[in-house]
Write a protein that holds these residues in place. Sequence first.
Motif, PDB file in Angstrom:
ATOM      1  N   GLN A  81      37.727  82.238 167.094  1.00 22.57           N
ATOM      2  CA  GLN A  81      38.039  83.392 166.235  1.00 22.57           C
ATOM      3  C   GLN A  81      37.334  84.658 166.717  1.00 22.57           C
ATOM      4  O   GLN A  81      37.892  85.753 166.625  1.00 22.57           O
ATOM      5  CB  GLN A  81      37.642  83.094 164.787  1.00 22.57           C
ATOM      6  N   ALA A  82      36.127  84.504 167.257  1.00 18.38           N
ATOM      7  CA  ALA A  82      35.347  85.669 167.695  1.00 18.38           C
ATOM      8  C   ALA A  82      35.978  86.373 168.902  1.00 18.38           C
ATOM      9  O   ALA A  82      35.732  87.553 169.130  1.00 18.38           O
ATOM     10  CB  ALA A  82      33.920  85.237 168.037  1.00 18.38           C
ATOM     11  N   LYS A  83      36.790  85.651 169.661  1.00 17.96           N
ATOM     12  CA  LYS A  83      37.321  86.226 170.901  1.00 17.96           C
ATOM     13  C   LYS A  83      38.815  86.564 170.843  1.00 17.96           C
ATOM     14  O   LYS A  83      39.348  87.145 171.785  1.00 17.96           O
ATOM     15  CB  LYS A  83      37.054  85.256 172.061  1.00 17.96           C
ATOM     16  N   THR A  84      39.484  86.202 169.756  1.00 14.65           N
ATOM     17  CA  THR A  84      40.943  86.345 169.718  1.00 14.65           C
ATOM     18  C   THR A  84      41.404  87.105 168.478  1.00 14.65           C
ATOM     19  O   THR A  84      40.628  87.375 167.570  1.00 14.65           O
ATOM     20  CB  THR A  84      41.617  84.960 169.758  1.00 14.65           C
ATOM     21  N   LYS A  85      42.688  87.411 168.453  1.00 18.40           N
ATOM     22  CA  LYS A  85      43.282  88.159 167.347  1.00 18.40           C
ATOM     23  C   LYS A  85      43.523  87.262 166.131  1.00 18.40           C
ATOM     24  O   LYS A  85      43.263  87.641 165.001  1.00 18.40           O
ATOM     25  CB  LYS A  85      44.616  88.755 167.822  1.00 18.40           C
ATOM     26  N   GLN A  86      44.073  86.062 166.381  1.00 23.30           N
ATOM     27  CA  GLN A  86      44.448  85.170 165.290  1.00 23.30           C
ATOM     28  C   GLN A  86      44.261  83.726 165.727  1.00 23.30           C
ATOM     29  O   GLN A  86      44.599  83.374 166.857  1.00 23.30           O
ATOM     30  CB  GLN A  86      45.914  85.419 164.899  1.00 23.30           C
ATOM     31  N   LEU A  87      43.760  82.899 164.809  1.00 25.70           N
ATOM     32  CA  LEU A  87      43.631  81.461 165.062  1.00 25.70           C
ATOM     33  C   LEU A  87      44.404  80.707 164.002  1.00 25.70           C
ATOM     34  O   LEU A  87      44.176  80.893 162.801  1.00 25.70           O
ATOM     35  CB  LEU A  87      42.160  81.024 165.045  1.00 25.70           C
ATOM     36  N   ILE A  88      45.329  79.874 164.455  1.00 30.39           N
ATOM     37  CA  ILE A  88      46.057  78.968 163.570  1.00 30.39           C
ATOM     38  C   ILE A  88      45.608  77.569 163.965  1.00 30.39           C
ATOM     39  O   ILE A  88      45.987  77.059 165.023  1.00 30.39           O
ATOM     40  CB  ILE A  88      47.588  79.136 163.732  1.00 30.39           C
ATOM     41  N   ALA A  89      44.745  76.979 163.159  1.00 30.16           N
ATOM     42  CA  ALA A  89      44.137  75.684 163.480  1.00 30.16           C
ATOM     43  C   ALA A  89      44.442  74.706 162.353  1.00 30.16           C
ATOM     44  O   ALA A  89      44.198  75.001 161.182  1.00 30.16           O
ATOM     45  CB  ALA A  89      42.633  75.838 163.660  1.00 30.16           C
ATOM     46  N   PHE A  90      44.964  73.543 162.720  1.00 30.75           N
ATOM     47  CA  PHE A  90      45.343  72.562 161.699  1.00 30.75           C
ATOM     48  C   PHE A  90      45.416  71.172 162.321  1.00 30.75           C
ATOM     49  O   PHE A  90      45.355  71.020 163.541  1.00 30.75           O
ATOM     50  CB  PHE A  90      46.683  72.943 161.054  1.00 30.75           C
ATOM     51  N   ASP A  91      45.564  70.160 161.464  1.00 31.27           N
ATOM     52  CA  ASP A  91      45.648  68.773 161.914  1.00 31.27           C
ATOM     53  C   ASP A  91      47.104  68.440 162.245  1.00 31.27           C
ATOM     54  O   ASP A  91      47.866  68.005 161.383  1.00 31.27           O
ATOM     55  CB  ASP A  91      45.102  67.837 160.827  1.00 31.27           C
ATOM     56  N   ALA A  92      47.481  68.677 163.490  1.00 26.55           N
ATOM     57  CA  ALA A  92      48.860  68.425 163.921  1.00 26.55           C
ATOM     58  C   ALA A  92      49.164  66.933 163.987  1.00 26.55           C
ATOM     59  O   ALA A  92      50.322  66.524 163.866  1.00 26.55           O
ATOM     60  CB  ALA A  92      49.117  69.076 165.278  1.00 26.55           C
ATOM     61  N   VAL A  93      48.139  66.111 164.150  1.00 21.23           N
ATOM     62  CA  VAL A  93      48.343  64.654 164.210  1.00 21.23           C
ATOM     63  C   VAL A  93      48.859  64.143 162.867  1.00 21.23           C
ATOM     64  O   VAL A  93      49.794  63.340 162.813  1.00 21.23           O
ATOM     65  CB  VAL A  93      47.045  63.927 164.634  1.00 21.23           C
ATOM     66  N   GLU A  94      48.272  64.627 161.777  1.00 20.84           N
ATOM     67  CA  GLU A  94      48.726  64.202 160.442  1.00 20.84           C
ATOM     68  C   GLU A  94      50.173  64.609 160.202  1.00 20.84           C
ATOM     69  O   GLU A  94      50.961  63.830 159.671  1.00 20.84           O
ATOM     70  CB  GLU A  94      47.827  64.792 159.346  1.00 20.84           C
ATOM     71  N   LEU A  95      50.524  65.819 160.601  1.00 22.68           N
ATOM     72  CA  LEU A  95      51.909  66.266 160.426  1.00 22.68           C
ATOM     73  C   LEU A  95      52.860  65.438 161.292  1.00 22.68           C
ATOM     74  O   LEU A  95      53.952  65.080 160.850  1.00 22.68           O
ATOM     75  CB  LEU A  95      52.042  67.753 160.756  1.00 22.68           C
ATOM     76  N   ALA A  96      52.439  65.126 162.517  1.00 20.84           N
ATOM     77  CA  ALA A  96      53.271  64.305 163.406  1.00 20.84           C
ATOM     78  C   ALA A  96      53.491  62.915 162.798  1.00 20.84           C
ATOM     79  O   ALA A  96      54.612  62.390 162.810  1.00 20.84           O
ATOM     80  CB  ALA A  96      52.628  64.193 164.781  1.00 20.84           C
ATOM     81  N   LYS A  97      52.429  62.332 162.255  1.00 20.68           N
ATOM     82  CA  LYS A  97      52.557  61.014 161.607  1.00 20.68           C
ATOM     83  C   LYS A  97      53.524  61.079 160.436  1.00 20.68           C
ATOM     84  O   LYS A  97      54.351  60.183 160.245  1.00 20.68           O
ATOM     85  CB  LYS A  97      51.193  60.516 161.121  1.00 20.68           C
ATOM     86  N   SER A  98      53.435  62.152 159.645  1.00 20.57           N
ATOM     87  CA  SER A  98      54.330  62.251 158.490  1.00 20.57           C
ATOM     88  C   SER A  98      55.779  62.493 158.919  1.00 20.57           C
ATOM     89  O   SER A  98      56.713  62.182 158.183  1.00 20.57           O
ATOM     90  CB  SER A  98      53.855  63.305 157.494  1.00 20.57           C
ATOM     91  N   ALA A  99      55.970  63.011 160.136  1.00 20.93           N
ATOM     92  CA  ALA A  99      57.329  63.169 160.684  1.00 20.93           C
ATOM     93  C   ALA A  99      57.876  61.839 161.195  1.00 20.93           C
ATOM     94  O   ALA A  99      59.081  61.696 161.371  1.00 20.93           O
ATOM     95  CB  ALA A  99      57.333  64.195 161.802  1.00 20.93           C
ATOM     96  N   GLY A 100      56.978  60.887 161.453  1.00 17.37           N
ATOM     97  CA  GLY A 100      57.433  59.570 161.884  1.00 17.37           C
ATOM     98  C   GLY A 100      56.841  59.065 163.180  1.00 17.37           C
ATOM     99  O   GLY A 100      57.060  57.922 163.559  1.00 17.37           O
ATOM    100  N   SER A 101      56.064  59.903 163.905  1.00 19.93           N
ATOM    101  CA  SER A 101      55.460  59.454 165.150  1.00 19.93           C
ATOM    102  C   SER A 101      54.287  60.340 165.536  1.00 19.93           C
ATOM    103  O   SER A 101      54.431  61.566 165.614  1.00 19.93           O
ATOM    104  CB  SER A 101      56.479  59.469 166.297  1.00 19.93           C
ATOM    105  N   VAL A 102      53.157  59.702 165.828  1.00 24.29           N
ATOM    106  CA  VAL A 102      51.978  60.448 166.283  1.00 24.29           C
ATOM    107  C   VAL A 102      52.258  61.171 167.605  1.00 24.29           C
ATOM    108  O   VAL A 102      51.608  62.154 167.934  1.00 24.29           O
ATOM    109  CB  VAL A 102      50.751  59.510 166.393  1.00 24.29           C
TER     110      VAL A 102
END
Length: 197
Positions: free
Chosen positions: A122-143
């Motif tokens: 965050q200190a070096k960039t304009k915007q940070l979008i950080a999240f648990d993509a693994v959990e979303l992938a699992k809920s879609a049906g595949s890690v």
Amino acid sequence: MQTKRLIIVAVGGQGNLLASKVLGEAALLCGVPVRMSEIHGMAQRGGVVESSVVFGDAKSTIISDGEADVLVGFEPLETLRALNKCSRETTVITNMTPLPPFTVAIGRGTYPNLSQLKTLIQAKTKQLIAFDAVELAKSAGSVLAVNIVLLGALIKTGILPITKENLQTAIRTKTKKAFVDVNLKAFDLGFQLPGQA
């Protein structure tokens, strides 16, 4: 059109190259010139794989330090390692689920604290979008769909000249038939993340 420069970093086996192919296909469907290059580390052994994708009229796929408009990281430490490609104008999208390197697994290294890692980015960039993509992938049906979840978050930012519809078409044509439905769901989950443009 304005040139946009994207860096994608991942650990071998996370689907970086497929993500690049899907983006490239979507750009072509949008009529956007696109150039790509990849750097493969010891990918089979969990090494880094880095893709550079340049959209628009550019002569080279080389993205110098500080030139990336967007950095997409499939693994938080690899995102941090690629921070030299970023500037105060860069948007960073990263999965926050660690895949610790071999040196950490055998006790020869330590994995950075995730909240400190976020603060550094965050200190070096304009915007940070950080999240648990693994959990979303699992809920879609595949890690294995982490890569496509991250593409959803990327397209939602509106930074790249690629439409949601053309990206979905590229998913249908560039991913294996057996995974198309899972990948489309994964894309939608990434695209629907709250707190984005």
